[in-house]
Structures are given as structure tokens and as C-alpha cells.
Enzyme design. Structure first.
Site, PDB file in Angstrom:
ATOM      1  N   ASN A   6      39.949  45.009  45.589  1.00 58.34           N
ATOM      2  CA  ASN A   6      39.505  44.840  44.359  1.00 58.34           C
ATOM      3  C   ASN A   6      38.248  44.148  44.380  1.00 58.34           C
ATOM      4  OD1 ASN A   6      39.276  44.101  41.702  1.00 58.34           O
ATOM      5  ND2 ASN A   6      41.043  42.865  41.239  1.00 58.34           N
ATOM      6  N   LYS A   8      36.272  42.479  42.637  1.00 58.35           N
ATOM      7  CA  LYS A   8      36.111  41.892  41.246  1.00 58.35           C
ATOM      8  C   LYS A   8      34.397  41.587  41.259  1.00 58.35           C
ATOM      9  CE  LYS A   8      40.261  39.257  42.334  1.00 58.35           C
ATOM     10  NZ  LYS A   8      40.878  38.025  42.280  1.00 58.35           N
ATOM     11  N   HIS A  94      45.829  42.958  35.132  1.00 52.84           N
ATOM     12  CA  HIS A  94      45.346  41.929  36.037  1.00 52.84           C
ATOM     13  C   HIS A  94      45.320  40.578  35.414  1.00 52.84           C
ATOM     14  CE1 HIS A  94      43.144  39.389  39.133  1.00 52.84           C
ATOM     15  NE2 HIS A  94      43.659  40.453  39.921  1.00 52.84           N
ATOM     16  N   GLU A  96      43.504  38.052  35.299  1.00 50.90           N
ATOM     17  CA  GLU A  96      42.222  37.618  35.037  1.00 50.90           C
ATOM     18  C   GLU A  96      42.088  38.146  33.471  1.00 50.90           C
ATOM     19  OE1 GLU A  96      39.853  38.420  38.604  1.00 50.90           O
ATOM     20  OE2 GLU A  96      41.158  36.792  39.425  1.00 50.90           O
ATOM     21  N   GLU A 163      51.131  39.701  41.795  1.00 48.12           N
ATOM     22  CA  GLU A 163      50.223  38.677  41.990  1.00 48.12           C
ATOM     23  C   GLU A 163      50.218  37.222  41.312  1.00 48.12           C
ATOM     24  OE1 GLU A 163      46.258  40.937  43.493  1.00 48.12           O
ATOM     25  OE2 GLU A 163      46.112  40.377  41.330  1.00 48.12           O
ATOM     26  N   GLY A 169      42.888  33.766  44.880  1.00 51.83           N
ATOM     27  CA  GLY A 169      41.754  32.853  45.036  1.00 51.83           C
ATOM     28  C   GLY A 169      42.046  31.391  45.714  1.00 51.83           C
ATOM     29  N   SER A 202      45.132  35.785  47.844  1.00 52.42           N
ATOM     30  CA  SER A 202      44.872  35.113  48.869  1.00 52.42           C
ATOM     31  C   SER A 202      45.114  35.762  50.235  1.00 52.42           C
ATOM     32  CB  SER A 202      45.174  33.828  49.006  1.00 52.42           C
ATOM     33  OG  SER A 202      44.663  33.017  48.212  1.00 52.42           O
TER      34      SER A 202
END
Ligand code: 13P
Length: 241
Positions: A6, A8, A94, A96, A163, A169, A202
Site C-alpha cells: 500500500n 499511501k 482502510h 485512514e 489492521e 505506522g 508495521s
């Protein structure tokens, strides 16, 4: 095993050159039964699809608009446009984007319309740190699956990516027992034993040695570490060593 990159909001025409390594690596390792999918930003879908046309590596989008047809939605791209640009997959749900206000019902509509256009779905679910602390992980995941996949019959078109929001992250990953239990919970919930469930958050070329021990995982959705082709290849090699 699936290895999904991904990218991003990352990458430009120069970055595409780094895919030469990946193309060669995939060619040399045809016998290992892994599948690689790159999900770049919209701006790179066409050029990346062209670059990967002769390779087994496939391309996906990172999101799409829910509308089937063209419409007055500034800044948006619908599933048909993704498909036309060369994408075969799309990441939906996702965290985000959930954090930006996408709810389960909207995600469900995107899933439906993307499947209708012939796309495969990388369907992301995951609990926040607060939900984890309040022991709400399973109820959160249940709700995301129940509403997000409501009336979706073609489960074969869906890859689930678990996730946890707190691991994205941050460098923090769940412990192997928790991850095993969560993945088996998800597999039971979707009542489809062949359903593929990936882990994301991560993942890197160091912790892969631990993560690969989890027996019920079908692969990884990789953000930051996927931007460096060498790291991504290292992750795949270590998974099979
Ligand atoms: P990181 O690998 O950068 O934590 O991102 C995970 C992710 O969100 C992939 O979709």
C-alpha cells in the site's frame, strides 16, 4: 501468501523504476506460490499497470467513490475508472479513510459497486487502541464485517485485511497468540473457510520472522516498508526461509 504493497500517498514516475527489482524477483521465484499486488495512488495506476503488464504482479487502487457512474464528485474516482486504468483490486475500509468519516454502510456500497465492476476487494477492518483497551476488539470487527459485507454474496472476490489501528505506522504489532485468535475469529465470522485473511500494521523485514509463524495468516498488507523494494523483497524471502 499475499504480499500487498500500500503506497499511501507515495510515489512518482521516478519511483516506478524501483519496480524493476520486483519484476525480476517475481520472475525468478515463480515456483513459490505468492501473489504480489501493488496499490499506488490514483496518479500511478495506469503507468504502473503498463509497467507490470507482462509480470504476475497485479495493481489495485487505495480507495474509490461509491458511485457507479460519472458524477459531480470533485477529486473522486469510481470503480469503473479504476478498472479502466488497469486496477484489478481496490482497498476499501482502510482505517485512514474510516477516520475521515467513511462508515460501514458507505463502505458496503463501495464493496458492492466495485465487485459489480469486476474488481477484487481488499477489505480492511481493525479496532482502535481505545476499543482494544475496552475489550471491544471482537465486537468492533463483527460490526465492520456484518455491515461492510452485508448482502455480499461473492466472498471469493474479497480478501480481508486485519489492521489494528494502533499498529499502523507505530512499530507495534500484536503478539502471535492474539493475532492467531483474531484471525481465526474473523475466519469463523465470515463462515467461509477458504476466505483469505491478511495482517497489516508495521510489518517489516525484521518482525516478519515472528509474524510468519502465525499459521492461519494468508499474507500481509504492507505500508511504509513496501516503499523500499529491497525491504519488500526481503520480507517475502524471509517468509519462505
Ligand atoms: P504500515 O505498514 O506503514 O504500518 O501501514 C500499514 C497499513 O496501513 C497498510 O494498509
Amino acid at each position: 501468501m499475499y504480499f500487498i504493497a500500500n503506497w499511501k500517498m507515495f510515489g512518482d514516475s521516478k519511483t516506478l523504476k524501483s519496480l524493476n527489482n520486483v519484476i525480476n524477483f517475481v520472475k525468478k521465484n515463480k515456483n513459490k506460490r505468492f501473489k504480489m499486488i501493488y496499490c499506488p495512488p490514483f496518479t500511478l495506476i495506469s503507468s504502473m499497470s503498463a509497467k507490470l503488464a507482462k509480470s504476475a504482479v497485479q495493481v489495485g487502487g487505495q480507495n474509490c467513490h461509491h458511485a457507479k457512474n460519472y458524477g459531480a464528485y470533485t477529486g473522486s474516482v469510481n470503480p469503473k475508472m479504476l478498472k479502466d486504468a488497469g486496477a484489478e483490486y481496490v482497498i476499501l475500509g482502510h482505517s485512514e479513510n474510516r477516520q475521515n468519516g467513511e462508515d460501514d454502510k458507505l463502505i458496503n456500497l463501495k464493496v458492492k459497486n466495485s465487485i459489480d465492476e469486476g474488481l477484487n476487494i481488499i477489505f480492511c477492518i481493525g479496532e482502535t487502541l481505545k476499543e482494544k483497551k475496552n475489550k471491544k476488539t471482537f465486537s468492533t470487527l463483527s460490526k465492520q464485517l456484518r455491515i461492510g459485507l452485508n448482502k455480499i454474496k461473492n466472498i471469493k472476490k474479497i480478501i480481508i485485511a486485519y489492521e489494528p489501528v494502533w499498529s499502523i505506522g507505530t512499530g507495534i504489532i500484536p503478539n502471535n497468540d492474539d493475532l492467531f485468535n483474531t484471525i481465526s475469529f474473523i475466519k469463523k465470522k465470515i463462515k467461509h473457510q477458504s476466505a483469505k485473511v491478511l495482517y497489516g500494521g508495521s510489518v517489516n523485514n525484521k518482525n516478519i520472522n515472528e509474524l510468519k509463524k502465525i499459521k492461519n495468516l494468508d499474507g500481509f498488507l504492507i505500508g511504509g516498508a513496501s516503499q523500499d523494494t529491497k525491504k519488500l523483497i526481503d520480507i517475502i524471502q524471509k517468509t519462505y526461509n
